[in-house]
Scaffold this motif. Structure first.
Motif, short mmCIF file in Angstrom:
data_model
loop_
_atom_site.label_atom_id
_atom_site.label_comp_id
_atom_site.label_asym_id
_atom_site.label_seq_id
_atom_site.Cartn_x
_atom_site.Cartn_y
_atom_site.Cartn_z
N ASP A 153 0.81 -1.22 0.00
CA ASP A 153 0.00 0.00 0.00
C ASP A 153 0.85 1.27 0.00
O ASP A 153 0.32 2.38 -0.01
CB ASP A 153 -0.96 0.01 1.19
N GLY A 154 2.18 1.14 0.02
CA GLY A 154 3.04 2.32 0.02
C GLY A 154 3.09 3.04 1.34
O GLY A 154 3.66 4.13 1.44
N GLU A 155 2.51 2.44 2.38
CA GLU A 155 2.48 3.04 3.71
C GLU A 155 3.03 2.08 4.75
O GLU A 155 2.69 2.15 5.93
CB GLU A 155 1.05 3.44 4.07
N GLY A 156 3.87 1.15 4.32
CA GLY A 156 4.46 0.20 5.25
C GLY A 156 3.66 -1.06 5.43
O GLY A 156 4.01 -1.92 6.25
N GLY A 157 2.57 -1.23 4.67
CA GLY A 157 1.73 -2.40 4.82
C GLY A 157 1.63 -3.21 3.54
O GLY A 157 1.98 -2.76 2.45
N LEU A 158 1.16 -4.44 3.70
CA LEU A 158 0.93 -5.34 2.58
C LEU A 158 -0.46 -5.92 2.74
O LEU A 158 -0.74 -6.59 3.75
CB LEU A 158 1.99 -6.45 2.57
N ALA A 159 -1.35 -5.65 1.78
CA ALA A 159 -2.75 -6.03 1.92
C ALA A 159 -3.04 -7.33 1.17
O ALA A 159 -2.56 -7.54 0.06
CB ALA A 159 -3.65 -4.92 1.38
N THR A 187 -4.27 -6.21 6.41
CA THR A 187 -2.96 -5.64 6.11
C THR A 187 -1.96 -6.12 7.15
O THR A 187 -2.24 -6.11 8.35
CB THR A 187 -3.01 -4.10 6.12
N VAL A 188 -0.79 -6.56 6.66
CA VAL A 188 0.25 -7.06 7.56
C VAL A 188 1.51 -6.22 7.41
O VAL A 188 1.69 -5.51 6.42
CB VAL A 188 0.57 -8.54 7.27
N GLU A 189 2.40 -6.32 8.39
CA GLU A 189 3.66 -5.60 8.35
C GLU A 189 4.60 -6.24 7.33
O GLU A 189 4.55 -7.44 7.08
CB GLU A 189 4.34 -5.63 9.72
N THR A 190 5.44 -5.42 6.76
CA THR A 190 6.46 -5.92 5.84
C THR A 190 7.83 -5.84 6.51
O THR A 190 8.00 -5.20 7.54
CB THR A 190 6.48 -5.11 4.53
N GLY A 191 8.80 -6.49 5.93
CA GLY A 191 10.15 -6.44 6.46
C GLY A 191 10.75 -7.82 6.62
O GLY A 191 10.03 -8.83 6.68
N TYR A 192 12.07 -7.87 6.70
CA TYR A 192 12.77 -9.15 6.78
C TYR A 192 12.35 -9.95 8.01
O TYR A 192 12.45 -11.19 8.02
CB TYR A 192 14.29 -8.91 6.82
N ASP A 193 11.87 -9.29 9.06
CA ASP A 193 11.49 -9.98 10.29
C ASP A 193 9.98 -9.96 10.52
O ASP A 193 9.51 -10.16 11.64
CB ASP A 193 12.21 -9.38 11.49
#
Length: 476
Positions: free
Chosen positions: A347-353, A370-376
């Motif tokens: 979503d371009g706001e730190g989330g993945l829908a 919507t969930v958090e993104t990132g390697y962890d």
């Protein structure tokens, strides 16, 4: 935060840095650990345990957290003796590594090199391994030389990777700098080629440091010396990824102001991000940030998101049907009775829908999970976006869970003139553990790659209003 969340403000820090004249890329351990090689602490632990300097991993880690790690490794060197030392370092570095794949940082670096003239980019690494050379040779088809000295002559069209701390390939070692004594000898050396190389780098243009926590004492001293007298318009930029500090997002947010202040105070330009793959995206963007029509990754991700939001009902029906066809093809290839295929969109706001699934129609984008993104990220979809890599993992056992493993495939978002970035993920829920399917990747890998390419085009071709045939599909 992942590549789709790199803002215009973040990318503006790369402007007026000297990169338009010449760019020197200096890569640290983060470029290799994501390829499966050990980081500094793991390498030191292997050497300490292997040499019987300590009685186990816990003791090694206790020493490394309570003392200067460089001094700690002296114990392993003394135990092995000079005759065995370099051989044991090589064994510790490659222990358990049957094969390696190029990391996002290595691929981005190579893409930057090949995107211009061979003379406008210099390559430096703090790593012992030669994965960067192998990646560049594979992509360019020309010779790449590993250098442990400044003055080296190569043929026309060849490339050089300068190793500041020596080389440890699977078969050879050369000028290894690993222990406290090694670093002291190097720092005390008069007129070291490393210091001169970095001085020339900043004199020519921008120095971009990525994948390192910058704790090597010699590198700090060399760059401090190199910055003295450097042109004011040439910047030493350090890409600081949270992944390199091993802290969570909340902890990192508490450190950001201090990190920025301390790096600025020593004459460097810090750019803070979360994942090593974010640093890779920054490198991909370098050749474009000074153009008039440049859009930052977040701006491009928002265009894709807004396009899909505006046409939500129409695209839901289309995407569910496409996912259903894809799921059937994958089901037959994997020879399973059932699976679950889901499309996730940044979503371009730190989330993945969770945007669409094969077996249901969503009615309102506001209700999407919507969930958090990132390697962890605790979610494999968010983790795949953050690491920009194909992931396969088992799910925790739960009596109500119908899927035992999930496969996650990052989906690139190509642009007609700007670098490709990952802005979506496909996940496949499967009824058996990951090991059931991993051995048959030769069968399902090509199909999955083809499906990923189709979604890559489907998600972006109408957003950027260009014919399919003109869309760039490599990593530029």
């Amino acid at each position: 935060m992942s590549a789709p969340d790199l803002t215009a403000e973040t990318m503006d820090q790369l402007r007026a840095s000297g990169s338009e004249k010449h760019t020197t890329l200096l890569l640290g351990a983060g470029a290799s650990t994501t390829s499966g090689l050990p980081g500094w602490d793991e390498l030191a632990t292997r050497l300490l345990v292997g040499s019987a300097s300590v009685d186990g991993v816990d003791s090694a880690q206790l020493l490394l957290t309570r003392q200067d790690p460089l001094i700690v490794v002296e114990a392993a060197r003394a135990a092995y003796g000079d005759e065995k030392w370099l051989r044991k370092v090589r064994a510790a570095l490659y222990d358990g590594v049957a094969s390696t794949e190029s990391s996002p940082l290595q691929l981005a670096t190579v893409a930057h090199v090949l995107g211009g003239e061979s003379e406008d980019t210099s390559l430096i690494t703090l790593n012992f391994d030669v994965l960067l050379e192998q990646t560049l040779e594979r992509e360019s088809g020309v010779e790449v030389v590993s250098s442990t000295g400044k003055n080296i002559s190569v043929g026309d069209g060849s490339y050089v990777v300068h190793h500041l701390h020596g080389v440890v390939s699977p078969s050879t070692t050369d000028k290894v700098v690993l222990t406290f004594t090694d670093f002291l000898d190097l720092i005390c050396a008069q007129g070291s080629w490393q210091k001169e190389l970095l001085r020339e780098a900043i004199g020519r243009g921008a120095l971009i440091i990525a994948g390192t926590s910058y704790r090597d004492p010699d590198v700090r001293q060399w760059i401090h010396a190199a910055l003295k007298g450097a042109p004011v318009e040439h910047a030493a930029i350090v890409l600081l990824a949270r992944q390199g500090f091993s802290v969570d997002k909340q902890q990192f947010s508490k450190l950001e102001r201090a990190l920025s202040a301390q790096w600025t105070a020593v004459g460097m330009r810090p750019i803070l991000m979360h994942d090593f793959s974010d640093a890779a995206q920054v490198i991909r963007e370098l050749r474009h940030v000074n153009t008039d029509d440049y859009l930052a990754p977040q701006e491009r991700a928002k265009l894709i998101w807004d396009f899909h939001t505006d046409r939500f009902a129409e695209l839901q029906e289309t995407y569910v049907a496409e996912l259903g066809r894809n799921a059937e093809a994958i089901r037959q290839t994997l020879d399973v009775e059932r699976l679950n295929l889901t499309l996730w969109l940044a979503d371009g706001e730190g989330g993945l829908a969770r945007w669409a699934a094969q077996d249901r129609l969503y009615l309102d984008p506001a209700g999407l999970r919507t969930v958090e993104t990132g390697y962890d990220s605790p979610w494999i979809a968010g983790k795949a976006l953050g690491s920009d890599a194909l992931l396969f993992q088992d799910l925790p056992r739960h009596h109500t869970r119908q899927w035992q493993s999930v496969l996650a495939l990052p989906v690139p978002a190509p642009h007609p003139t700007l670098p490709t970035m990952t802005s979506a993920v496909l996940t496949i829920g499967l009824p058996d553990p990951a090991e059931t399917y991993e051995g048959s990747k030769l069968m399902w890998g090509p199909l999955l790659a083809s499906i990923g390419d189709e979604w890559s085009t489907r998600l972006t071709q109408d957003v950027f209003a260009v014919p399919t045939a003109t869309i760039i599909t490599d990593t530029d």
